[in-house]
Scaffold this active site. Structure first.
Site, PDB file in Angstrom:
ATOM      1  CB  CYS A   1       5.029   0.186  -2.241  1.00  0.00           C
ATOM      2  SG  CYS A   1       6.733   0.776  -2.262  1.00  0.00           S
TER       3      CYS A   1
ATOM      4  CB  CYS B   1       3.199  -6.779 -16.897  1.00  0.00           C
ATOM      5  SG  CYS B   1       2.008  -5.649 -16.199  1.00  0.00           S
TER       6      CYS B   1
ATOM      7  CD  GLU C   1      -7.408 -15.726 -17.707  1.00  0.00           C
ATOM      8  OE1 GLU C   1      -7.904 -15.518 -16.598  1.00  0.00           O
ATOM      9  OE2 GLU C   1      -8.082 -15.963 -18.724  1.00  0.00           O
TER      10      GLU C   1
HETATM   11  S1  FES Z   1       4.212  -3.645 -13.939  1.00  0.00           S
HETATM   12 FE1  FES Z   1       5.839  -3.727 -15.346  1.00  0.00          FE
HETATM   13  S2  FES Z   1       4.857  -3.496 -17.225  1.00  0.00           S
HETATM   14 FE2  FES Z   1       3.201  -3.642 -15.821  1.00  0.00          FE
HETATM   15  S1  FES Z   2       6.520   3.936  -4.390  1.00  0.00           S
HETATM   16 FE1  FES Z   2       8.500   4.397  -3.793  1.00  0.00          FE
HETATM   17  S2  FES Z   2       9.464   2.491  -3.824  1.00  0.00           S
HETATM   18 FE2  FES Z   2       7.380   1.989  -4.157  1.00  0.00          FE
END
Ligand code: FES
Ligand code: FES
Ligand SMILES: Cc1cc2nc3c(=O)[nH]c(=O)nc-3n(C[C@H](O)[C@H](O)[C@H](O)COP(=O)(O)OP(=O)(O)OC[C@H]3O[C@@H](n4cnc5c(N)ncnc54)[C@H](O)[C@@H]3O)c2cc1C
Length: 1374
Positions: free
Chosen positions: A50, A169, A1302
């Site tokens: 992010c 995930c 899903e």
């Molecule tokens: S984001 Fe955690 S395993 Fe994919």
């Molecule tokens: S990339 Fe640093 S907290 Fe998300």
């Protein structure tokens, strides 16, 4: 003093990463640690999720050494916000530093793999470091030595360690288990499925099977060589790097003065630099001044006058200081105030932000930039003061004055904040007792923090109680509120004045609450503004309510328990409730059960084998597209997108005359070769352009690509582009489905894709006793939030060829699109995908334009071009789930049996067809989950001026399943019937199933009805329903609901290729059409290859599983790969591999038999080596094409969830979910369990938490981790029990298995409807208070806090008090 005089020591930046020394003589001061690690070191485990401090993918352990006391301080920090210059003299540990595949994995990596805690693996390195940081710090405590194999960490700490890390995930439970396995106080029985021990093994055996952890052999976080260097002190050359490290206030003042005289140079004062996560630093600075080496700014002084906290003291250190007891030196009232401040501070951001973010930085953001600060509010209520300085003066101000001043100049420094002492009230008369009360409040989407609040508050009051009468009066009070859409935290003076000196009665409370509602009013344009005001009311009521006898019972210890579980009478009748009391259980999650059967027939298929590559993901060695080292001369791209929904693009220019720094080109549709086509993606329903041409047709459309020498320069430059639009003489854009209908703007649905109606709806309606006509529902969108943003790397190759690495769910389609766009034959293009960091449908068609744009730029410029979208651009362009509007009419009998359902659905598909014409098919497949008697529908796929919506996990099925449940709920509420029985009445029999689905299968395969009963038993549904009723009778401000829902989900198996090759040493390589997205496809494929090849029956017990490697997808090596989507790619890839293996087994069998006769015993290696000598073809290709009659099949499941709703805040707590899901004979129960939990939690996100909002032009405004909140460990069900139902042999399924990627997402509807049930209780209660105007039945998705509160009554407190005050005059009440 001159700037240079501040310099001392070695003029370099020196630090260590994983024990390796780095020395840099000049550094760009704006460079972050993440940027450095990812671009200038081999360490790629730190991921960019992010860039805002909001996801935890980039976490590293930062260690600082203090040579004076010979002490190492270890902190987790977000490397995306930490400036590289600030790590001078520090040591960094990333997950690579803990261990690796060559030298041995760390026990953290091994336990993450063994507890099945990693799916796509993109979040895993950050998770591992968060845990490592918690372990390192727990070991420093003086807690008793833990038993061997464990650490000093507690279970609560283990869970909280990952509270700031996002995972899209897994659903978190398995990650929490891996973390908790290190805790000294863990009960191993509480941990879920893992591959270390078997059920029933005794605790000692279990411990012995865990990968060992021994604190004494732990990683050294600070290398010795650096300790020696730190002692000799080094500071970066400020002149070269424009980075200054003043070491006293005096130096700081001189520096400011010097810079001020320097022609208005732009300076940035830096403490932790976490403010950049919010404000993004788009501006360039000339000089950076690091405040962290100024001792006066980092003091913590606690004495009898209060506590003084230096401005650069981090929030973590402030919390520690505020919590530290002082052996009676500090008065107990002050201790109480300090502790409550500390507890509130623990809800700010996440551990890794609090570890570097400073108290001063937070207050300055609040003062200068109206940041919605929690610290400002709590310190305001505590009567704090601040000290500020400039180059010449020093001033002490009350915090209130400080906040109210106009934004302070950039050279004004905050030096410290002082929280004064609070003395006990002298009880001058023996007739009354007086006390100080202090409480803090915060209503935020995530209870543990990592989310800004809708409103925060802190109240301090001096209250006295007359011993004779028990009456209570307020001598004085301070009521502070903030973060509600106000410039800064404020004191509600009018309310304070009103309350001061008053005896507390219901009337006084009511008046004060009305005043608060009128005082705490957000500024215009604030979202959920009425909700925020209502929170202020709720909090004041919560604070004062317990002081009034009529409102709630007060504990015998006068006011001692103030603020804990106030208002409700929770203590009563608790004994009947078998659930744990979650308010009192300190852990976030409680024991979860996993039930499944291992199928022995096809071993190792059916075993809960650990995920292929999980440890590699944990150690950071797993390579994602953006981890591939940049080739020489590589360029980087960033998209420029439209902000208008429908306009002519007159020009695209940089705002400056010259090209921004580092920029090489601006690529647009004009650069598409003349033999090529402006195509960015394509489905069977039609294409989407790569770039807007003269017209832009939706906000967020790609207009051009800036290409620059670094990703940062490309991103910065993309913000410096001015697009000139012209909207004259254009029709207005179509932004709603209503407008689309008006203008007949639809996508055509091919007739073979349009589902068939069932039965005769007019007849069904005629048979009905009751009808609901034209009820309406609206559903919004959802963003994928894969942790790895869209990325690609394109490399020009010889002879006009291109190799493109793409993070894609459909490389074959990227391949075709790139070739068409560039006008090249397809054999000139090769697309390679190894793994994808989360897809959920978003890396299918939506990944193609990213790969194509890189390919176009690389082809045009004849240089490698790569791109990693930033989160904002990704969120703006992603499209996401389809919003829709639904109108339904339903006919039903008195018994609740539905006789007919008719639906009109308007799907907002956006601008391009994408997969949208398939939506009616998907929706109707899931809608038919109940026996409606007859079903008819009119589904229109509306073409609008929005980004095209695409497949998102359960596309159409998710919405349709919810619509079906909403209809059932509506019918039940109309008949005043128990909704669960209406569901049961309308469940399909196998006969009705056959009428609704051609894919209904044999009667024995219809497992839903048995699972429906089973889950009622296993979740104690009936008993708990009674207990919930009891709870609701006894609690006014919390209500609970429980709900059971079924799922019927149709899937289609698609043709898939496979290829298996046996190498001369007996190792095996496998290629499949499917892509590993985290769903465990590789693991299942490996199991299948091992099973199928074992048919050769060699001697020597060879472990074939360990010999198999699934390799990356390469579109020239294995063609016709197709899409990885629709939940069935794992099974079809497995089947393709089984077919290839079968061919190989057939080829090898004669040789094996011959050798057997000759030698008596044949090992695998022997056989293969002989096969090589005899020139057997040991490579086999296959293309699995499912039988037409069996390519569609139904999946079944059911879930029961229980939810608690807080009527004062609208907060929902998911107490427990029980899921049962039919996987047939599961190919791998561990993988399937992970899919079920992950999908379920993603569904909770859609229904309860995630608001993917746009502005009025359709431009996405929920474009960051600040505004879009996916579930975190504190917002998942506290208990999730999952049973994988084995419905036995299915002759048409791949080894009798069934899909699970899903369908379980749809079961999250149980959480939503449990919340609805609780809300209904709240509304009925309101009705009992004499309020006749109960608003109409209303479903809103997502049911976020403001919505829940609105449904429970924004003015429920006022109504309640009014009722209490004058229940006799009920007619006037509402
Ligand atoms: S984001 Fe955690 S395993 Fe994919
Ligand atoms: S990339 Fe640093 S907290 Fe998300
Ligand atoms: C993901 C995330 C979530 C967050 N959630 C919350 C939350 O829920 N509640 C909340 O209250 N806060 C929250 N914050 C804000 C956080 O508390 C602040 O970012 C942090 O405290 C700022 O401190 P810093 O040392 O990093 O400041 P910096 O980023 O270094 O500085 C911030 C600003 O203040 C200036 N500055 C810093 N120190 C001084 C000083 N002594 N004198 C003058 N100017 C100075 C800087 O020049 C800069 O303009 C969150 C932050 C992040 C990144």
């Amino acid at each position: 003093m001159e700037e240079e005089q501040i310099e001392r020591g070695t003029k370099s930046l020196v630090f260590a990463v994983n024990g390796q020394r780095f020395e840099l003589s000049s550094v760009d001061p704006s460079m972050t640690l993440l940027e450095f690690l990812r671009t200038q070191t081999p360490f790629t485990s730190v991921k960019l999720g992010c860039g805002e401090g909001g996801c935890g993918a980039c976490i590293v352990l930062l260690s600082k050494y203090d040579p004076v006391i010979d002490h190492v301080e270890d902190l987790t920090v977000s490397s995306c916000l930490t400036l590289l210059c600030s790590v001078n003299g520090c040591a960094i540990t990333t997950t690579e530093g803990l261990g690796n595949s060559k030298d041995g994995f760390h026990s953290i990596h091994q336990r993450f793999a063994g507890f099945h805690s990693s799916q796509c693996g993109f979040c895993t390195p950050g998770m591992c470091i968060s845990l490592f940081g918690a372990l390192v710090n727990a070991e420093k405590t003086d807690r008793p030595k833990p038993s061997p194999g464990f650490s000093k960490l507690t279970v609560v700490e283990a869970e909280k360690a990952i509270a700031g890390n996002l995972c899209r995930c897994t659903g978190y439970r398995s990650i929490a288990d891996a973390c908790k396995s290190f805790a000294a106080d863990v009960d191993l029985e509480d941990l879920g499925l893992n591959c270390f021990w078997k059920k029933g093994e005794n605790p000692d055996v279990k411990v012995s099977r865990l990968p060992s952890y021994d604190h004494n052999n732990e990683i050294c976080t600070f290398p010795e060589f650096l300790k020696c260097e730190v002692k000799s002190s080094f500071l970066l050359d400020s002149q070269k790097s424009s980075w200054y490290n003043p070491v006293s206030v005096k130096q700081l003042q001189s520096l400011l003065k010097a810079i001020k005289g320097n022609n208005g140079a732009r300076i940035k004062l830096v403490a932790g630099n976490t403010g950049m996560g919010y404000y993004k630093d788009l501006q360039q600075y000339d000089k950076y001044i690091n405040l962290c080496h100024v001792p006066e700014l980092s003091i913590i002084g606690k004495d009898r006058t209060g506590i003084e906290i230096g401005a650069t003291v981090t929030i973590s250190k402030a919390i520690k200081a505020l919590k530290t007891e002082t052996n009676g030196e500090i008065l107990s009232e002050s201790e109480m105030v300090f502790k409550k401040i500390a507890v509130q501070m623990e809800k700010i951001a996440s551990q890794f932000v609090r570890n570097t973010g400073s108290v001063g930085g937070n207050l300055m953001m609040a003062q200068r930039k109206c940041f919605p600060s929690d610290i400002a509010t709590i310190l305001l209520a505590a009567g704090s003061f601040v000290n500020i300085i400039t180059d010449t003066m020093h001033e002490k101000l009350s915090l209130e004055d400080f906040l109210e001043r106009p934004p302070l100049d950039s050279e004004i420094i905050l030096t410290s904040v002082k929280i004064p002492k609070w003395e006990p009230i002298k009880n001058e008369s023996s007739e009354k007792d007086c006390k100080i009360l202090f409480e803090t409040y915060r209503a935020a989407p995530r209870p543990l923090g990592n989310a800004l609040p809708y409103l925060n508050a802190a109240f301090l009051a001096e209250v006295c109680r007359w011993k004779s009468s028990g009456e209570i009066a307020l001598n004085k009070c301070v009521l502070a509120f903030g973060a509600y859409g106000t410039k800064h935290s404020i004191r509600a003076r009018k309310v304070e004045e009103f309350l001061t000196g008053k005896k507390l009665t219901l009337d006084v409370l009511y008046e004060s609450i009305k005043l608060v509602g009128a005082s705490v009013v957000p500024e215009d344009g604030t979202t959920s503004s009425v909700y925020r005001s209502s929170l202020a009311v709720g909090f004041l009521f919560d604070f004062l309510g317990p002081l009034i006898d009529n409102v709630a019972k007060i504990s015998n210890h006068w006011l001692d328990n103030h603020g804990s579980a106030t208002i409700s009478t929770v203590d009563e009748d608790k004994q009947n409730y078998e659930q744990p009391d979650h308010a009192k259980v300190p852990t976030l999650l409680s024991l979860s059960k996993h039930v499944f059967e291992v199928t022995k027939e096809y071993q190792p298929v059916g075993e809960p084998v650990k995920k292929s590559g999980a440890a590699l993901q944990a150690s950071g060695e797993a390579i994602f597209v953006d981890d591939i080292p940049s080739p020489m001369n590589c360029l980087y791209g960033a998209f420029i997108y439209s902000t208008k929904p429908f306009a002519k693009v007159k020009s695209i220019k940089f705002k400056s005359k010259s090209l921004p720094y580092g920029v090489s080109a601006l690529i647009s549709f004009k650069d598409i070769p003349k033999d090529g086509e402006n195509i960015g993606s394509k489905s069977i329903f039609g294409p989407e352009p790569l770039f807007a041409d003269e017209m832009t047709r939706y906000a967020g459309e790609r207009i051009a690509l800036v290409v620059a020498d670094t990703q940062k320069h490309a991103d910065v430059a993309s913000n410096l582009v001015a697009v000139d639009y012209d909207m004259e003489n254009l029709e207005p854009p179509i932004l709603t489905v209503e407008e689309a209908v008006k203008r007949s703007s639809f996508f055509e649905v091919p007739p073979f894709f349009y589902p068939k109606q069932v039965g005769d709806v007019s007849k069904g309606m005629a048979e009905a006793d009751h009808k609901i006509l034209s009820a309406k529902m609206k559903l919004g969108s959802q963003y994928y939030f894969y942790m790895e943003n869209q990325s690609a790397l394109a490399l020009p190759d010889e002879d006009n060829c291109l190799v493109v690495y793409s993070s894609s769910q459909c490389p074959e389609f990227s391949h075709c699109t790139i070739a068409r766009c560039l006008g090249l034959p397809q054999h000139n293009v090769r697309v390679i995908t190894r793994r994808v960091g989360g897809g959920f449908g978003g890396k299918a068609l939506k990944s193609i334009p990213v790969a194509t744009a890189c390919a176009l730029a690389a082809h045009t410029l004849q240089r490698p071009v790569r791109m990693y979208l930033n989160r904002k651009t990704d969120m703006i362009m992603a499209g996401g789930r389809h919003p829709m509007e639904i109108t339904y009419s339903v006919g039903f009998k008195y018994s609740g049996k539905i006789t007919a359902l008719q639906l009109d659905i308007l799907i907002n598909a956006g601008i391009s067809p994408d997969i949208s014409p398939a939506m009616p098919h998907n929706m109707v497949g899931a809608l038919k989950k109940y026996d409606w008697g007859a079903l008819s529908f009119d589904i229109k796929v509306c073409k609008t001026n929005h980004s095209s919506k695409s497949a998102m996990r359960g596309p159409g099925e998710t919405q349709a399943s919810l619509i079906a449940e909403a209809v059932i709920e509506h019918v039940a509420s109309t008949l005043s019937m128990d909704v669960d029985s209406v569901r049961s009445i309308n469940l399909h029999t196998h006969d009705s199933l056959k009428m609704f689905y051609v894919s209904s299968g044999e009667a024995l395969e219809y497992s839903l009805t048995s699972m429906w009963d089973k889950i009622a038993m296993s979740s104690s549904l009936n008993h708990r329903t009674e207990v919930v009723k009891e709870f609701n009778r006894n609690n006014v401000w919390q209500k609970r609901g429980i709900s059971r829902v079924p799922v019927v989900h149709e899937v289609i198996v698609r043709p898939t290729p496979g290829k298996v090759g046996i190498l001369s040493d007996g190792s095996v390589i496998v290629e499949v059409g499917g892509i590993e997205l985290g769903q465990g496809l590789w693991t299942k494929v490996k199991q299948m290859a091992a099973f199928a090849l074992s048919a050769i029956k060699c001697d020597g017990g060879v472990e074939l599983l360990d010999k198999i490697r699934v390799i990356q997808s390469d579109t020239l090596s294995l063609i016709q790969g197709g899409f990885t989507s629709g939940s069935t790619t794992s099974e079809s890839s497995c089947e393709a591999v089984r077919l290839s293996c079968k061919t190989l087994v057939e080829r090898l069998t004669p040789l094996k038999e011959r050798l057997q006769v000759q030698m008596g015993s044949v090992t695998w290696e022997m056989l293969i080596s002989q096969a090589y000598l005899e020139a057997l073809n040991l490579s086999a290709n296959s293309f699995f094409v499912p039988d037409l009659n069996s390519m569609q099949y139904l999946n079944y499941g059911a879930a029961v969830s229980e939810v608690e709703v807080n009527l004062l805040t609208g907060e929902t707590t998911f107490l427990r979910s029980d899921i049962i899901y039919d996987c047939g004979k599961s190919l791998n129960p561990a993988v399937d369990l992970g899919q079920i939990e992950g999908a379920f939690v993603q569904g909770i996100g859609f229904l309860m938490l995630e608001d993917y909002t746009t502005n009025s032009d359709g431009l996405v405004v929920a474009d960051s981790t600040w505004s879009y909140k996916i579930p975190t460990i504190d917002t998942i069900p506290k208990q999730i029990n999952v049973e994988i139902h084995n419905s036995g042999h299915h002759k048409n399924r791949v080894l009798s298995s069934k899909a699970c990627g899903e369908p379980p997402l749809l079961l999250a509807a149980s959480v939503y409807f449990a919340a609805q049930a609780a809300i209904k209780e709240a509304r009925e209660q309101m009705f009992s208070w004499g309020c006749r105007d109960q608003p109409a039945f209303n479903f809103q998705v997502p049911a976020m806090m403001p919505i829940v509160k609105e449904l429970c009554g924004l003015d429920c407190v006022e109504r309640y008090l009014k009722w209490k005050i004058g229940s006799e005059t009920s007619s006037e009440l509402c």
